[in-house]
Scaffold this active site. Sequence first.
Site, PDB file in Angstrom:
ATOM      1  N   GLY A  46      -5.803  63.658 -18.033  1.00 32.96           N
ATOM      2  CA  GLY A  46      -5.865  62.370 -18.709  1.00 32.96           C
ATOM      3  C   GLY A  46      -5.664  61.255 -17.705  1.00 32.96           C
ATOM      4  O   GLY A  46      -5.093  61.461 -16.631  1.00 32.96           O
ATOM      5  N   GLN A  51      -3.612  53.045 -14.693  1.00 30.01           N
ATOM      6  CA  GLN A  51      -3.444  53.927 -13.537  1.00 30.01           C
ATOM      7  C   GLN A  51      -4.489  53.686 -12.450  1.00 30.01           C
ATOM      8  O   GLN A  51      -4.324  54.153 -11.330  1.00 30.01           O
ATOM      9  CB  GLN A  51      -3.474  55.397 -13.971  1.00 30.01           C
ATOM     10  N   CYS A  90       2.443  63.367 -13.672  1.00 32.42           N
ATOM     11  CA  CYS A  90       1.622  62.172 -13.773  1.00 32.42           C
ATOM     12  C   CYS A  90       0.940  61.912 -12.445  1.00 32.42           C
ATOM     13  O   CYS A  90       1.568  62.014 -11.389  1.00 32.42           O
ATOM     14  CB  CYS A  90       2.499  60.979 -14.156  1.00 32.42           C
ATOM     15  N   LEU A  91      -0.337  61.573 -12.508  1.00 30.61           N
ATOM     16  CA  LEU A  91      -1.081  61.269 -11.289  1.00 30.61           C
ATOM     17  C   LEU A  91      -0.534  60.030 -10.580  1.00 30.61           C
ATOM     18  O   LEU A  91      -0.786  59.831  -9.399  1.00 30.61           O
ATOM     19  CB  LEU A  91      -2.562  61.077 -11.611  1.00 30.61           C
ATOM     20  N   HIS A 132       0.998  60.890 -23.851  1.00 29.87           N
ATOM     21  CA  HIS A 132       1.292  60.494 -22.463  1.00 29.87           C
ATOM     22  C   HIS A 132       0.424  59.301 -22.063  1.00 29.87           C
ATOM     23  O   HIS A 132       0.925  58.319 -21.496  1.00 29.87           O
ATOM     24  CB  HIS A 132       1.031  61.695 -21.544  1.00 29.87           C
ATOM     25  N   GLU A 133      -0.867  59.362 -22.363  1.00 26.09           N
ATOM     26  CA  GLU A 133      -1.776  58.281 -21.972  1.00 26.09           C
ATOM     27  C   GLU A 133      -1.538  57.005 -22.784  1.00 26.09           C
ATOM     28  O   GLU A 133      -1.582  55.901 -22.236  1.00 26.09           O
ATOM     29  CB  GLU A 133      -3.239  58.732 -22.078  1.00 26.09           C
ATOM     30  N   HIS A 136       1.214  55.126 -21.313  1.00 23.27           N
ATOM     31  CA  HIS A 136       0.792  54.320 -20.156  1.00 23.27           C
ATOM     32  C   HIS A 136       0.302  52.935 -20.602  1.00 23.27           C
ATOM     33  O   HIS A 136       0.552  51.940 -19.921  1.00 23.27           O
ATOM     34  CB  HIS A 136      -0.330  55.006 -19.378  1.00 23.27           C
TER      35      HIS A 136
END
Length: 162
Positions: A46, A51, A90-91, A132-133, A136
Amino acid sequence: MAIRLIVQDPDPVLRERAVVVTKFNANLHKLLRDMAETMYDADGVGLAAPQVGISKRVIVVDVGDDHGLIEMVNPEIIESEGEQLGPEGCLSIAKISGDVNRAQRIKLRGQDRNGVTFEMEATDFLARAFQHEVDHLNGVLFTDIAVSIYDTASRPPRNESE
């Protein structure tokens, strides 16, 4: 299409509430394509627009199931039930993972790349990835809500949400 730079914590854009998208045009379509390509290149499941440094309410998710790539603009969670505790990474946060409580099942409402409103339900890992997204988009990182945090070298995460 292009692979974009993934911003890292503590970049301030990760802490902003992202802006609602009102223009559904070629620029948005390019952002969605670039985000998907960036997510796949980084082996994520995701990615949210903040991000990649864009404060807009746009996410892409692909957990490798039958749903494939899901693009959602202006997503909102309208129902949730149950509870699951599981690992997330997380990226935008290198080398750290944590265990996070999430709803087991959610219902989302959002728009597609052309502005058409749709709803969908998600359970298990897909529900975790969406939550999660969406976090963000609200300036929340998994580290803010994790019940435990650990270095990924010391405990490899299972089913990491990116």
